[in-house]
Design an enzyme around this catalytic site. Structure first.
Site: not given
Ligand code: UT7
Length: 324
Positions: A114, A251, A281
């Site tokens: 990225c 980005h 992204n």
């Molecule tokens: O460009 C490369 C660099 N990449 C990035 O900058 C990405 C950086 N990270 C992020 O943008 C965020 O961490 C994400 C968008 C990937 C995730 O958001 P988050 O607020 O950190 O969520 P999380 O991973 O802590 O997940 C929260 C909950 C989980 O469920 P439990 O364990 O709390 O029950 C996940 O299983 O959300 C669940 N979850 C989803 N639910 C519905 C994860 N993906 C999804 C989904 N739909 N697509």
């Protein structure tokens, strides 16, 4: 007199097919609400079958050359930032070179996920500063849809396909921050964070292309801190402060990360170019796609100071300051 690079033109391309969050919710356990709340993404473009990274790159490059009023035969170097090359080798840049009808100079790929566009811009700018190239086409082009695990809801909803390109041209100047052109680039990496964002395949390991794997929370935690450091270094290096920035062209990974960066710089949201809602992204393509959009709709005006920053797998990260 110092030699530096001016952006003579930019262009971008997005595949025709749009996939909305609601479309994804039909096949995996997710919702428009979750995706919008956590990321700001509403839809993304996905390349058609048989449409490759080089196809997107050529279209973006053509548009950039058109805006610059230049022919491909005038280009000395193509630097293509991509982590989704058409083939393991040769470089996608050489395919673009052939398709543009450019038969001299050199073409190669840069791989920094990225952060790829910032890396590509830095490489190109340094070629110009060193006098080894006068005109460089810098492209960010990706088809991440090809390396996503479409059953993994924690990653497949986050990415899209696209390409953006800029044409750099060497100009003479006194090197001051008020002059037009690339003022500085700063690159960083820390390979200890491999496991937070990687693809579980490759020619030397599995022999297959593999799928993207990410610990999103871990990437998020590092992103804001690392990019903020890269921004501070860029501003210091040019004797500038956050109040001098006209446009943040970040980005586009997550709206929450973008808003955190803007808040830290005290920049109002009207001064931040956001495309993540419509593009998701697009990795190395996201910055040039956003830049071109704001140039095309005339938000960015000659003389404006543009700050670009990115972070990606590796980890890699970096910043660039550009006077339009
Ligand atoms: O460009 C490369 C660099 N990449 C990035 O900058 C990405 C950086 N990270 C992020 O943008 C965020 O961490 C994400 C968008 C990937 C995730 O958001 P988050 O607020 O950190 O969520 P999380 O991973 O802590 O997940 C929260 C909950 C989980 O469920 P439990 O364990 O709390 O029950 C996940 O299983 O959300 C669940 N979850 C989803 N639910 C519905 C994860 N993906 C999804 C989904 N739909 N697509």
């Amino acid at each position: 007199m110092a030699h530096r690079s001016l952006v003579a033109g930019c262009g971008s391309y997005l595949p025709a097919r749009v996939v909305t969050n609601a479309d994804l919710a039909k096949t995996i356990d997710t919702s428009d609400d979750w995706i919008v709340q956590r990321t700001g993404i509403r839809e993304r473009h996905v390349a058609a079958e048989g449409e490759y990274t080089s196809d997107l790159a050529v279209k973006a490059a053509d548009a950039a050359l058109r805006m610059a009023g230049m022919a491909a035969s005038e280009i000395d170097l193509i630097v293509c930032a991509t982590s989704t090359p058409d083939e393991t080798f040769p470089a996608t840049a050489t395919r673009v070179q052939a398709r543009l009808g450019m038969t001299r100079g050199a073409a190669f790929d840069v791989q920094a996920v990225c952060s790829g566009f910032i890396y590509g811009l830095a490489v190109a700018d340094n070629f110009v500063r060193a006098g080894q190239a006068e005109t460089v086409l810098v492209i960010g082009a990706e088809t991440f849809s090809r390396i996503l695990d479409w059953q993994d809801r924690s990653t497949c909803v986050l990415f899209g396909d696209g390409a953006g390109a800029v044409v750099l041209r060497g100009v003479e100047g006194n090197g001051g921050a008020k002059e037009r052109g690339v003022l500085s680039t700063h690159l960083y990496s820390d390979g200890r964070h491999h496991d937070a964002l990687y693809v579980d395949g490759g020619p030397s390991t599995t022999g297959t292309a593999g799928h993207l794997r990410m610990d999103g929370r871990e990437v998020f935690r590092h992103a804001v801190v690392r990019m903020a450091e890269a921004i501070d270094t860029a501003l210091d290096a040019n004797g500038l402060n956050p109040g001098d920035i006209d446009w943040l062209v970040p980005h586009q990974a997550n709206l929450r990360i973008i808003e955190a960066m803007a808040k830290r710089l005290n920049l109002p949201s009207e001064r931040v170019v956001v495309t993540v809602d419509r593009h998701a992204n697009t990795s190395a393509a996201s910055i040039p796609l956003a830049l071109c959009e704001a140039v095309r709709d005339e938000r960015i005006q000659q003389g404006d100071l543009i700050l670009m920053e990115a972070m990606g797998g590796g980890f890699t990260w970096g910043s660039a300051l550009l006077r339009w």
